[in-house]
Motif scaffolding. Structure first.
Motif, PDB file in Angstrom:
ATOM      1  N   LYS A 124       1.071  -1.112   0.055  1.00 27.82           N
ATOM      2  CA  LYS A 124      -0.102  -0.082   0.113  1.00 27.82           C
ATOM      3  C   LYS A 124       0.815   1.071   0.149  1.00 27.82           C
ATOM      4  O   LYS A 124       1.545   1.436   0.977  1.00 27.82           O
ATOM      5  CB  LYS A 124      -1.034  -0.090   1.239  1.00 27.82           C
ATOM      6  N   ILE A 125       0.536   2.119  -0.713  1.00 27.47           N
ATOM      7  CA  ILE A 125       1.412   3.303  -0.915  1.00 27.47           C
ATOM      8  C   ILE A 125       1.215   4.250   0.210  1.00 27.47           C
ATOM      9  O   ILE A 125       1.932   5.048   0.683  1.00 27.47           O
ATOM     10  CB  ILE A 125       1.220   4.113  -2.404  1.00 27.47           C
ATOM     11  N   ASP A 126      -0.173   4.189   0.704  1.00 25.97           N
ATOM     12  CA  ASP A 126      -0.239   5.269   1.995  1.00 25.97           C
ATOM     13  C   ASP A 126       0.361   4.649   3.245  1.00 25.97           C
ATOM     14  O   ASP A 126       0.891   5.225   3.837  1.00 25.97           O
ATOM     15  CB  ASP A 126      -1.718   5.117   2.151  1.00 25.97           C
ATOM     16  N   GLU A 127       0.410   3.366   3.351  1.00 28.27           N
ATOM     17  CA  GLU A 127       0.996   2.475   4.369  1.00 28.27           C
ATOM     18  C   GLU A 127       2.662   2.932   4.303  1.00 28.27           C
ATOM     19  O   GLU A 127       3.173   3.137   5.098  1.00 28.27           O
ATOM     20  CB  GLU A 127       0.861   1.231   4.521  1.00 28.27           C
ATOM     21  N   GLY A 184      -3.779  10.467   5.079  1.00 25.25           N
ATOM     22  CA  GLY A 184      -4.914   9.685   5.377  1.00 25.25           C
ATOM     23  C   GLY A 184      -4.974   8.069   4.646  1.00 25.25           C
ATOM     24  O   GLY A 184      -3.969   7.811   4.044  1.00 25.25           O
ATOM     25  N   GLU A 185      -5.861   7.452   4.935  1.00 25.77           N
ATOM     26  CA  GLU A 185      -6.001   5.940   4.551  1.00 25.77           C
ATOM     27  C   GLU A 185      -6.905   5.709   3.331  1.00 25.77           C
ATOM     28  O   GLU A 185      -7.865   6.358   3.124  1.00 25.77           O
ATOM     29  CB  GLU A 185      -6.418   5.159   5.693  1.00 25.77           C
ATOM     30  N   LEU A 186      -6.094   5.290   2.233  1.00 22.18           N
ATOM     31  CA  LEU A 186      -6.917   4.849   0.863  1.00 22.18           C
ATOM     32  C   LEU A 186      -8.012   3.947   1.260  1.00 22.18           C
ATOM     33  O   LEU A 186      -7.624   2.924   2.003  1.00 22.18           O
ATOM     34  CB  LEU A 186      -6.219   4.911  -0.172  1.00 22.18           C
ATOM     35  N   PRO A 187      -9.336   4.181   0.925  1.00 24.78           N
ATOM     36  CA  PRO A 187     -10.245   3.212   1.255  1.00 24.78           C
ATOM     37  C   PRO A 187     -10.316   2.028   0.247  1.00 24.78           C
ATOM     38  O   PRO A 187     -10.198   2.228  -1.078  1.00 24.78           O
ATOM     39  CB  PRO A 187     -11.350   3.902   1.061  1.00 24.78           C
ATOM     40  N   TYR A 188     -10.637   0.886   0.740  1.00 24.59           N
ATOM     41  CA  TYR A 188     -11.109  -0.323  -0.179  1.00 24.59           C
ATOM     42  C   TYR A 188     -12.253  -1.100   0.226  1.00 24.59           C
ATOM     43  O   TYR A 188     -12.564  -1.059   1.360  1.00 24.59           O
ATOM     44  CB  TYR A 188      -9.880  -1.263   0.073  1.00 24.59           C
ATOM     45  N   TYR A 220     -10.392  -4.124  -3.469  1.00 28.33           N
ATOM     46  CA  TYR A 220     -10.899  -3.351  -4.572  1.00 28.33           C
ATOM     47  C   TYR A 220     -10.667  -1.748  -4.159  1.00 28.33           C
ATOM     48  O   TYR A 220     -11.664  -1.385  -3.165  1.00 28.33           O
ATOM     49  CB  TYR A 220     -12.394  -3.392  -4.936  1.00 28.33           C
ATOM     50  N   PRO A 221      -9.708  -0.888  -4.723  1.00 28.80           N
ATOM     51  CA  PRO A 221     -10.041   0.434  -4.520  1.00 28.80           C
ATOM     52  C   PRO A 221     -11.221   1.105  -4.650  1.00 28.80           C
ATOM     53  O   PRO A 221     -11.817   0.689  -5.624  1.00 28.80           O
ATOM     54  CB  PRO A 221      -8.720   0.747  -5.429  1.00 28.80           C
ATOM     55  N   ILE A 222     -11.443   1.748  -3.950  1.00 26.62           N
ATOM     56  CA  ILE A 222     -12.823   2.849  -4.169  1.00 26.62           C
ATOM     57  C   ILE A 222     -12.254   4.246  -4.927  1.00 26.62           C
ATOM     58  O   ILE A 222     -11.848   4.887  -4.146  1.00 26.62           O
ATOM     59  CB  ILE A 222     -13.309   2.849  -2.610  1.00 26.62           C
ATOM     60  N   PHE A 223     -12.781   4.194  -5.853  1.00 24.38           N
ATOM     61  CA  PHE A 223     -12.640   5.600  -6.577  1.00 24.38           C
ATOM     62  C   PHE A 223     -13.379   6.689  -6.490  1.00 24.38           C
ATOM     63  O   PHE A 223     -14.810   6.449  -6.931  1.00 24.38           O
ATOM     64  CB  PHE A 223     -12.199   5.043  -7.963  1.00 24.38           C
ATOM     65  N   THR A 273     -10.412  10.420  -3.380  1.00 24.40           N
ATOM     66  CA  THR A 273      -9.415   9.303  -3.093  1.00 24.40           C
ATOM     67  C   THR A 273      -8.465   9.348  -4.270  1.00 24.40           C
ATOM     68  O   THR A 273      -7.216   9.172  -4.109  1.00 24.40           O
ATOM     69  CB  THR A 273      -9.989   7.900  -3.239  1.00 24.40           C
ATOM     70  N   ARG A 274      -8.653   9.755  -5.619  1.00 21.76           N
ATOM     71  CA  ARG A 274      -7.809   9.826  -6.637  1.00 21.76           C
ATOM     72  C   ARG A 274      -6.939  11.016  -6.166  1.00 21.76           C
ATOM     73  O   ARG A 274      -5.601  11.251  -6.576  1.00 21.76           O
ATOM     74  CB  ARG A 274      -8.629  10.250  -7.891  1.00 21.76           C
ATOM     75  N   GLU A 275      -7.491  12.320  -5.353  1.00 17.79           N
ATOM     76  CA  GLU A 275      -6.419  13.261  -5.076  1.00 17.79           C
ATOM     77  C   GLU A 275      -5.762  12.754  -4.229  1.00 17.79           C
ATOM     78  O   GLU A 275      -4.513  13.222  -4.062  1.00 17.79           O
ATOM     79  CB  GLU A 275      -7.486  14.372  -4.476  1.00 17.79           C
ATOM     80  N   MET A 276      -6.114  12.044  -3.015  1.00 17.40           N
ATOM     81  CA  MET A 276      -5.281  11.629  -2.187  1.00 17.40           C
ATOM     82  C   MET A 276      -4.164  10.604  -2.544  1.00 17.40           C
ATOM     83  O   MET A 276      -2.752  10.849  -2.053  1.00 17.40           O
ATOM     84  CB  MET A 276      -5.841  10.540  -1.039  1.00 17.40           C
ATOM     85  N   TYR A 277      -4.275   9.869  -3.870  1.00 19.66           N
ATOM     86  CA  TYR A 277      -3.550   9.059  -4.199  1.00 19.66           C
ATOM     87  C   TYR A 277      -2.532   9.830  -5.168  1.00 19.66           C
ATOM     88  O   TYR A 277      -1.253   9.688  -5.060  1.00 19.66           O
ATOM     89  CB  TYR A 277      -4.053   7.919  -5.294  1.00 19.66           C
ATOM     90  N   ARG A 278      -2.951  10.993  -5.781  1.00 25.85           N
ATOM     91  CA  ARG A 278      -2.022  11.862  -6.346  1.00 25.85           C
ATOM     92  C   ARG A 278      -1.141  12.440  -5.586  1.00 25.85           C
ATOM     93  O   ARG A 278       0.266  12.493  -5.666  1.00 25.85           O
ATOM     94  CB  ARG A 278      -2.834  12.995  -7.206  1.00 25.85           C
ATOM     95  N   ARG A 279      -1.514  12.993  -4.350  1.00 24.03           N
ATOM     96  CA  ARG A 279      -0.525  13.472  -3.178  1.00 24.03           C
ATOM     97  C   ARG A 279       0.713  12.334  -3.004  1.00 24.03           C
ATOM     98  O   ARG A 279       1.695  12.902  -2.651  1.00 24.03           O
ATOM     99  CB  ARG A 279      -1.415  14.056  -2.254  1.00 24.03           C
ATOM    100  N   TYR A 280       0.121  11.151  -2.972  1.00 30.01           N
ATOM    101  CA  TYR A 280       1.045  10.091  -2.330  1.00 30.01           C
ATOM    102  C   TYR A 280       2.174   9.800  -3.562  1.00 30.01           C
ATOM    103  O   TYR A 280       3.315   9.740  -3.131  1.00 30.01           O
ATOM    104  CB  TYR A 280       0.323   8.964  -1.910  1.00 30.01           C
TER     105      TYR A 280
END
Length: 329
Positions: free
Chosen positions: A196-199, A206-210, A275-278, A282-289
């Protein structure tokens, strides 16, 4: 036994099939799925046979003629396209499939209300204009002869591979000021991270949801439990589908094992992130990671958890081969 539900390997990538064939022999297998709709079991994805089974004969014949006037036999027509048709019969068919096959299944799978379901997801639901009841139409369809555990075991059987089980990445890996440290020493080679990239970045944003799945296995004293490997239940029960494994790996036995899949939220440390929840958030959070990861030139992110996207098995194998050629060789 498939601990995480049925996984049938299917691909049109010859390169991927040949690569995996270095590590396994195969048992050819073509998956078939039925859906329990209005008390009947019909093929899924929805096809001409499904239409004839569920709709009045005159209506199904009329719909088939109209569909084949507009599209070639064997085409996969998405219901979003049918929803935009001027013909009321075709719009009826799209709405019927949406309500009977897609809507409640998706609400269970993703824990969403109807208005929260992404229209793009709806648009990918197909009608298959043939009587071919195979779930996949790929060139290569099979399951590893000795299971996925055997296949992965042969991949790992190499003198240059050291496997450390029950070890968290933060016990051996540290990212600091643009440098990667492994076991306390700076590492300048390419490091492939698939977790996990957030981990990896200690959940800084924050935590990316699944979504996850609760697999409940049952053994039954009968030769067969159901007539197909997998039966989906879009509109009844809390589970989404039942799989009977003897269809995938035939054995002669008076007993059989099934698994029921109950969708649920992912809870860190308690179940698997499936399953990632889009959403926009969450897309913005992933972009920051990703911006954090960009500070490490030798960090390579690969896989569903690291890239926060869904991959079929063949797609992630192809992605891995491509990354190896482009970034590591």
């Amino acid at each position: 036994m498939h601990k995480y539900g049925p996984h049938i390997f299917h691909t049109d990538y010859r390169e991927v099939f040949e690569y995996l064939s270095r590590f396994t022999e195969w048992r050819e297998y073509q998956h078939r799925v039925l859906g329990s709709i209005d008390g009947r079991l019909v093929p899924l994805p929805f096809n001409l046979t499904s239409m004839r089974e569920l709709l009045p004969e005159s209506l199904s014949r009329r719909l088939e003629e109209k569909l084949l006037e507009k599209h070639p036999h064997g085409a996969r027509v998405h219901i979003l396209e049918l929803m935009e048709e001027d013909d009321p019969d075709l719009r009826f068919l799209a709405d019927y499939i949406y309500r009977k096959v897609f809507l409640n299944y998706t609400m269970k799978q993703w824990g969403l209300k109807p208005e929260e379901i992404d229209p793009e997801v709806t648009g990918r639901v197909p009608v298959v204009l043939s009587n071919d009841d195979r779930y996949f139409q790929d060139t290569y369809q099979a399951v590893p002869l000795r299971g996925y555990t055997g296949m992965i075991g042969r991949m790992l059987d190499h003198p240059n591979i050291k496997l450390m089980l029950n070890t968290s990445h933060d016990e051996v890996l540290e990212l600091r000021d643009g440098s990667i440290f492994v076991m306390g020493s700076e590492f300048r080679g390419k490091l492939v991270f698939t977790g996990k990239i957030d981990e990896l970045f200690n959940y800084r944003y924050g935590e990316l949801p699944y979504r996850s799945l609760d697999f409940r296995f049952e053994a039954h004293d009968m030769e067969w439990f159901q007539e197909a490997a997998t039966i989906n239940y879009p509109n009844n029960y809390d589970y989404t589908r039942i799989t009977e494994f003897k269809h995938l790996h035939p054995v002669r036995s008076d007993r059989t094992v099934i698994v029921k899949e109950y969708p649920c939220s992912h809870v860190r440390g308690e179940n698997e992130a499936c399953y990632p929840i889009f959403t926009e958030e969450t897309r913005e959070m992933y972009r920051r990671y990703l911006e954090l990861a960009a500070d490490y030139d030798n960090l390579v992110l690969v896989g569903r958890l690291a890239e926060y996207r869904y991959y079929d098995m063949d797609d992630i194998v192809k992605r891995s081969l491509d990354v190896f050629r482009e970034m590591i060789l």
